[in-house]
Design a protein around this motif. Structure first.
Motif, PDB file in Angstrom:
ATOM      1  N   MET A  55     -10.563 -26.638 -41.181  1.00  0.00           N
ATOM      2  CA  MET A  55      -9.788 -27.370 -40.155  1.00  0.00           C
ATOM      3  C   MET A  55     -10.424 -27.177 -38.775  1.00  0.00           C
ATOM      4  N   SER A  56     -10.898 -28.249 -38.184  1.00  0.00           N
ATOM      5  CA  SER A  56     -11.570 -28.135 -36.885  1.00  0.00           C
ATOM      6  C   SER A  56     -10.609 -28.449 -35.746  1.00  0.00           C
ATOM      7  N   LEU A  57     -11.058 -28.105 -34.555  1.00  0.00           N
ATOM      8  CA  LEU A  57     -10.310 -28.458 -33.340  1.00  0.00           C
ATOM      9  C   LEU A  57     -11.106 -29.575 -32.674  1.00  0.00           C
ATOM     10  N   ILE A  58     -10.488 -30.733 -32.530  1.00  0.00           N
ATOM     11  CA  ILE A  58     -11.208 -31.910 -32.048  1.00  0.00           C
ATOM     12  C   ILE A  58     -10.709 -32.283 -30.662  1.00  0.00           C
ATOM     13  N   LEU A  59     -11.654 -32.464 -29.734  1.00  0.00           N
ATOM     14  CA  LEU A  59     -11.273 -32.836 -28.372  1.00  0.00           C
ATOM     15  C   LEU A  59     -11.591 -34.306 -28.135  1.00  0.00           C
ATOM     16  N   GLU A  60     -10.569 -35.066 -27.751  1.00  0.00           N
ATOM     17  CA  GLU A  60     -10.774 -36.465 -27.394  1.00  0.00           C
ATOM     18  C   GLU A  60     -10.335 -36.657 -25.947  1.00  0.00           C
ATOM     19  N   GLY A  61     -10.836 -37.725 -25.338  1.00  0.00           N
ATOM     20  CA  GLY A  61     -10.429 -38.026 -23.976  1.00  0.00           C
ATOM     21  C   GLY A  61     -11.468 -38.898 -23.308  1.00  0.00           C
ATOM     22  N   PHE A  62     -11.103 -39.391 -22.145  1.00  0.00           N
ATOM     23  CA  PHE A  62     -11.955 -40.347 -21.445  1.00  0.00           C
ATOM     24  C   PHE A  62     -13.238 -39.685 -20.949  1.00  0.00           C
ATOM     25  N   MET A  63     -14.265 -40.502 -20.716  1.00  0.00           N
ATOM     26  CA  MET A  63     -15.507 -40.001 -20.115  1.00  0.00           C
ATOM     27  C   MET A  63     -15.180 -39.217 -18.843  1.00  0.00           C
ATOM     28  N   GLU A  68     -21.848 -43.374 -34.508  1.00  0.00           N
ATOM     29  CA  GLU A  68     -20.704 -42.468 -34.296  1.00  0.00           C
ATOM     30  C   GLU A  68     -19.918 -42.294 -35.598  1.00  0.00           C
ATOM     31  N   THR A  69     -19.691 -43.422 -36.277  1.00  0.00           N
ATOM     32  CA  THR A  69     -18.925 -43.355 -37.520  1.00  0.00           C
ATOM     33  C   THR A  69     -19.682 -42.528 -38.564  1.00  0.00           C
ATOM     34  N   SER A  70     -21.008 -42.776 -38.675  1.00  0.00           N
ATOM     35  CA  SER A  70     -21.797 -42.014 -39.656  1.00  0.00           C
ATOM     36  C   SER A  70     -21.753 -40.526 -39.326  1.00  0.00           C
ATOM     37  N   GLN A  71     -21.813 -40.212 -38.038  1.00  0.00           N
ATOM     38  CA  GLN A  71     -21.779 -38.819 -37.611  1.00  0.00           C
ATOM     39  C   GLN A  71     -20.477 -38.145 -38.071  1.00  0.00           C
ATOM     40  N   LEU A  75     -19.949 -34.958 -40.664  1.00  0.00           N
ATOM     41  CA  LEU A  75     -19.166 -33.756 -40.364  1.00  0.00           C
ATOM     42  C   LEU A  75     -18.153 -33.490 -41.464  1.00  0.00           C
ATOM     43  N   GLU A  76     -17.574 -34.565 -41.984  1.00  0.00           N
ATOM     44  CA  GLU A  76     -16.588 -34.391 -43.047  1.00  0.00           C
ATOM     45  C   GLU A  76     -17.255 -33.807 -44.292  1.00  0.00           C
ATOM     46  N   LEU A  77     -18.454 -34.290 -44.592  1.00  0.00           N
ATOM     47  CA  LEU A  77     -19.174 -33.765 -45.754  1.00  0.00           C
ATOM     48  C   LEU A  77     -19.525 -32.300 -45.583  1.00  0.00           C
ATOM     49  N   GLU A  78     -19.958 -31.948 -44.352  1.00  0.00           N
ATOM     50  CA  GLU A  78     -20.314 -30.542 -44.093  1.00  0.00           C
ATOM     51  C   GLU A  78     -19.101 -29.643 -44.240  1.00  0.00           C
ATOM     52  N   GLY A  79     -17.976 -30.137 -43.796  1.00  0.00           N
ATOM     53  CA  GLY A  79     -16.708 -29.439 -44.014  1.00  0.00           C
ATOM     54  C   GLY A  79     -16.557 -28.123 -43.271  1.00  0.00           C
ATOM     55  N   SER A  80     -17.385 -27.881 -42.244  1.00  0.00           N
ATOM     56  CA  SER A  80     -17.250 -26.585 -41.569  1.00  0.00           C
ATOM     57  C   SER A  80     -16.156 -26.630 -40.505  1.00  0.00           C
ATOM     58  N   GLU A  81     -15.707 -25.445 -40.126  1.00  0.00           N
ATOM     59  CA  GLU A  81     -14.685 -25.350 -39.090  1.00  0.00           C
ATOM     60  C   GLU A  81     -15.396 -25.223 -37.748  1.00  0.00           C
ATOM     61  N   ALA A  82     -15.052 -26.070 -36.806  1.00  0.00           N
ATOM     62  CA  ALA A  82     -15.780 -26.063 -35.540  1.00  0.00           C
ATOM     63  C   ALA A  82     -14.889 -26.621 -34.437  1.00  0.00           C
ATOM     64  N   VAL A  83     -15.358 -26.460 -33.202  1.00  0.00           N
ATOM     65  CA  VAL A  83     -14.777 -27.218 -32.092  1.00  0.00           C
ATOM     66  C   VAL A  83     -15.665 -28.450 -31.940  1.00  0.00           C
ATOM     67  N   VAL A 112     -10.952 -40.703 -40.341  1.00  0.00           N
ATOM     68  CA  VAL A 112     -11.758 -39.494 -40.625  1.00  0.00           C
ATOM     69  C   VAL A 112     -11.305 -38.350 -39.715  1.00  0.00           C
ATOM     70  N   LEU A 113     -11.082 -38.686 -38.453  1.00  0.00           N
ATOM     71  CA  LEU A 113     -10.705 -37.626 -37.497  1.00  0.00           C
ATOM     72  C   LEU A 113      -9.444 -36.915 -37.950  1.00  0.00           C
ATOM     73  N   LYS A 114      -8.499 -37.697 -38.460  1.00  0.00           N
ATOM     74  CA  LYS A 114      -7.243 -37.091 -38.914  1.00  0.00           C
ATOM     75  C   LYS A 114      -7.489 -36.110 -40.056  1.00  0.00           C
ATOM     76  N   ARG A 115      -8.499 -36.429 -40.877  1.00  0.00           N
ATOM     77  CA  ARG A 115      -8.793 -35.523 -41.999  1.00  0.00           C
ATOM     78  C   ARG A 115      -9.575 -34.291 -41.542  1.00  0.00           C
ATOM     79  N   LEU A 116     -10.322 -34.452 -40.444  1.00  0.00           N
ATOM     80  CA  LEU A 116     -11.201 -33.365 -40.001  1.00  0.00           C
ATOM     81  C   LEU A 116     -10.477 -32.193 -39.353  1.00  0.00           C
TER      82      LEU A 116
END
Ligand code: S3P
Length: 171
Positions: free
Chosen positions: A1-9, A59-62, A66-74, A90-94
């Motif tokens: 389970m990763s921690l994903i940061l989203e937000g504007f430029m 971006e989508t392929s990236q 990440l999903e395939l790698e399955g590691s926990e990351a920020v 994908v993001l929801k699953r990551l």
């Protein structure tokens, strides 16, 4: 389970993400930097040579990698990444998604200093462009966020602590 940061430029996803990863002892992944590394090309050059659609596909392929790698990351995303429906799924699953919400004033101040290398802003009047993209995107940022952290423009450590607090509540 990763921690994903989203937000504007300009909200500080990469700077905050790197510090967070240090503090949490996790790997740090910046999706834009990964794309640049794999393509051996800057984001601006990708946009210029291949166009926005090609970049969005990368971006989508990236995200799938990440999903395939399955590691926990920020993971810090590009500002436009959540907009594609496929990416959203994908993001929801990551992992857990935290929206770093900054006011238009903070964003504009940062982007005025640092708009080079951001092809989505090139050739536009900055204030109008930021306001219109933000209006287009904010609904999606909120829709996929597990938590929203309001940034105050304080130093990175202060902002980081707020994000850690939000993440602890989600775990
Ligand atoms: C983009 C944001 C950029 C980068 C690309 C497109 C966008 O990332 O992915 O230039 O559409 O908002 P940052 O949010 O890190 O600047």
């Amino acid at each position: 389970m990763s921690l994903i940061l989203e937000g504007f430029m300009g909200c500080g996803k990469s700077a905050i993400g790197r510090r967070l990863a240090d503090r949490l002892g996790l790997a740090f992944i910046d999706t834009d930097a990964e794309i640049e590394r794999k393509q051996r090309c800057s984001i601006s050059d990708i946009f210029r040579e291949s166009g926005e659609e090609a970049f969005r596909q990368m971006e989508t392929s990236q995200l799938y990698s990440l999903e395939l790698e399955g590691s926990e990351a920020v993971i810090s995303l590009g500002g436009g990444t959540p907009m594609r429906d496929a990416n959203m799924r994908v993001l929801k699953r990551l992992g857990k998604i935290i929206y770093l919400k900054a006011s238009p004033g903070i964003l504009l101040g940062r982007l005025e200093e640092d708009k080079d290398g951001r092809p989505m802003l090139a050739g536009y009047e900055l204030k109008k462009r930021v306001e219109s993209l933000l209006e287009e995107r904010e609904g999606r940022y909120l829709e996929i966020a597990d938590s929203v952290v309001e940034l105050s423009g304080a130093d990175i450590d202060t902002e980081c602590l707020k994000v850690i607090g939000a993440y602890e509540e989600l775990k």
